[in-house]
Design a protein around this motif. Structure first.
Motif, mmCIF file in Angstrom:
data_model
loop_
_atom_site.group_PDB
_atom_site.id
_atom_site.type_symbol
_atom_site.label_atom_id
_atom_site.label_comp_id
_atom_site.label_asym_id
_atom_site.label_seq_id
_atom_site.Cartn_x
_atom_site.Cartn_y
_atom_site.Cartn_z
ATOM 1 N N UNK A 187 0.772 -1.135 -0.054
ATOM 2 C CA UNK A 187 -0.213 -0.326 0.198
ATOM 3 C C UNK A 187 0.351 1.215 -0.258
ATOM 4 N N UNK A 188 1.854 0.981 0.593
ATOM 5 C CA UNK A 188 2.704 2.509 0.630
ATOM 6 C C UNK A 188 3.864 2.915 -0.779
ATOM 7 N N UNK A 189 4.143 1.453 -0.972
ATOM 8 C CA UNK A 189 4.005 1.245 -2.814
ATOM 9 C C UNK A 189 3.796 2.319 -3.513
ATOM 10 N N UNK A 190 2.189 2.124 -3.008
ATOM 11 C CA UNK A 190 1.481 1.999 -4.366
ATOM 12 C C UNK A 190 1.214 3.526 -3.978
ATOM 13 N N UNK A 191 0.737 4.583 -3.012
ATOM 14 C CA UNK A 191 0.387 5.893 -2.509
ATOM 15 C C UNK A 191 1.831 6.296 -2.668
ATOM 16 N N UNK A 192 3.051 5.724 -3.014
ATOM 17 C CA UNK A 192 4.590 6.540 -2.777
ATOM 18 C C UNK A 192 4.444 7.835 -3.896
ATOM 19 N N UNK A 193 4.881 9.111 -3.724
ATOM 20 C CA UNK A 193 4.988 9.763 -4.472
ATOM 21 C C UNK A 193 6.068 9.520 -5.347
ATOM 22 N N UNK A 194 6.487 9.599 -6.632
ATOM 23 C CA UNK A 194 7.926 9.690 -6.726
ATOM 24 C C UNK A 194 8.438 11.525 -6.628
ATOM 25 N N UNK A 195 9.461 12.091 -6.116
ATOM 26 C CA UNK A 195 9.927 13.461 -5.851
ATOM 27 C C UNK A 195 11.078 14.271 -6.836
ATOM 28 N N UNK A 196 10.808 14.509 -8.038
ATOM 29 C CA UNK A 196 11.471 15.288 -9.102
ATOM 30 C C UNK A 196 12.593 16.735 -8.032
ATOM 31 N N UNK A 197 13.582 16.460 -8.389
ATOM 32 C CA UNK A 197 14.522 17.302 -8.057
ATOM 33 C C UNK A 197 14.518 18.619 -7.915
ATOM 34 N N UNK A 198 14.319 18.996 -9.245
ATOM 35 C CA UNK A 198 14.165 19.865 -10.485
ATOM 36 C C UNK A 198 13.638 20.918 -9.564
ATOM 37 N N UNK A 199 11.861 20.941 -9.384
ATOM 38 C CA UNK A 199 10.796 21.868 -9.063
ATOM 39 C C UNK A 199 9.618 20.860 -8.321
ATOM 40 N N UNK A 200 9.098 21.872 -7.558
ATOM 41 C CA UNK A 200 8.290 21.048 -6.650
ATOM 42 C C UNK A 200 7.011 21.524 -7.536
ATOM 43 N N UNK A 201 6.659 22.408 -8.678
ATOM 44 C CA UNK A 201 5.408 21.820 -8.917
ATOM 45 C C UNK A 201 5.224 20.914 -10.348
ATOM 46 N N UNK A 202 6.169 20.104 -10.441
ATOM 47 C CA UNK A 202 6.352 19.727 -11.330
ATOM 48 C C UNK A 202 6.263 17.926 -11.202
ATOM 49 N N UNK A 203 6.129 17.615 -9.623
ATOM 50 C CA UNK A 203 5.810 16.420 -8.558
ATOM 51 C C UNK A 203 5.289 15.143 -9.868
ATOM 52 N N UNK A 204 5.774 14.306 -10.849
ATOM 53 C CA UNK A 204 4.609 13.294 -11.077
ATOM 54 C C UNK A 204 4.128 12.473 -9.550
ATOM 55 N N UNK A 205 2.547 11.843 -10.707
ATOM 56 C CA UNK A 205 1.985 11.455 -9.329
ATOM 57 C C UNK A 205 2.202 9.789 -9.239
ATOM 58 N N UNK A 206 1.098 9.752 -7.610
ATOM 59 C CA UNK A 206 1.132 7.790 -7.291
ATOM 60 C C UNK A 206 0.522 7.591 -8.483
ATOM 61 N N UNK A 207 0.349 5.843 -8.155
ATOM 62 C CA UNK A 207 -0.184 5.138 -9.811
ATOM 63 C C UNK A 207 -1.542 5.853 -9.049
ATOM 64 N N UNK A 208 -2.146 5.183 -8.102
ATOM 65 C CA UNK A 208 -3.366 5.665 -7.748
ATOM 66 C C UNK A 208 -4.139 6.541 -7.414
ATOM 67 N N UNK A 209 -2.776 7.783 -7.441
ATOM 68 C CA UNK A 209 -3.735 9.753 -7.866
ATOM 69 C C UNK A 209 -3.670 9.378 -9.828
ATOM 70 N N UNK A 210 -2.743 8.904 -9.961
ATOM 71 C CA UNK A 210 -2.903 9.267 -10.912
ATOM 72 C C UNK A 210 -3.964 8.610 -11.932
ATOM 73 N N UNK A 211 -4.734 7.199 -11.779
ATOM 74 C CA UNK A 211 -5.382 6.907 -12.294
ATOM 75 C C UNK A 211 -6.797 7.333 -11.495
ATOM 76 N N UNK A 212 -6.850 8.028 -10.527
ATOM 77 C CA UNK A 212 -8.374 8.673 -9.696
ATOM 78 C C UNK A 212 -8.288 9.988 -10.714
ATOM 79 N N UNK A 213 -7.025 10.283 -10.856
ATOM 80 C CA UNK A 213 -7.294 11.461 -11.928
ATOM 81 C C UNK A 213 -7.473 11.463 -13.114
ATOM 82 N N UNK A 214 -7.096 10.637 -13.983
ATOM 83 C CA UNK A 214 -7.316 11.195 -15.791
ATOM 84 C C UNK A 214 -8.281 9.804 -15.739
ATOM 85 N N UNK A 215 -9.122 8.838 -14.895
ATOM 86 C CA UNK A 215 -9.710 7.995 -14.786
ATOM 87 C C UNK A 215 -11.810 8.439 -14.027
#
Length: 111
Positions: free
Chosen positions: A10-38
């Motif tokens: 569960x922690x792996x699914x909810x984990x957000x990968x952080x981007x070192x370049x900017x805080x605005x461009x943070x990739x989404x975790x798989x569950x959040x991405x699924x919810x947002x796109x679908x």
């Protein structure tokens, strides 16, 4: 042991990968991405759009269309049927020879 594995999954699914370049461009975790796109919809779709639209432009262009294509577009239909390969005049002559003496090109009413 099962709870630890389940917690890690569960922690792996909810984990957000952080981007070192900017805080605005943070990739989404798989569950959040699924919810947002679908379920919610992609953010690009939800942005408000503005379009310049003139409802009276058809009235202004009507005269030009009639001069170029005929009242009901009969010249346009004829031009489409003649093709674009440079042999349109030959086809037009053959069509006029074929249709000569017929009622609008129809052979149905002739014996």
């Amino acid at each position: 042991m099962k709870t630890i594995i389940l917690t890690l999954c569960l922690w792996n699914l909810l984990y957000r990968y952080t981007d070192a370049q900017s805080a605005d461009n943070v990739p989404l975790g798989p569950i959040e991405s699924f919810i947002r796109t679908n379920l919610i919809g992609h953010p690009v779709i939800l942005k408000p759009q503005t379009w310049e639209f003139d409802p009276d432009i058809a009235l202004r262009r009507r005269k030009q269309f009639i001069e170029l294509n005929g009242d009901k577009g009969e010249k346009l239909i004829e031009r489409i049927g003649l093709g674009i390969d440079g042999r349109d005049q030959e086809r037009l002559l053959r069509q006029r020879q074929r249709d000569e003496g017929h009622l609008g090109g129809l052979n149905y009413f002739l014996p």
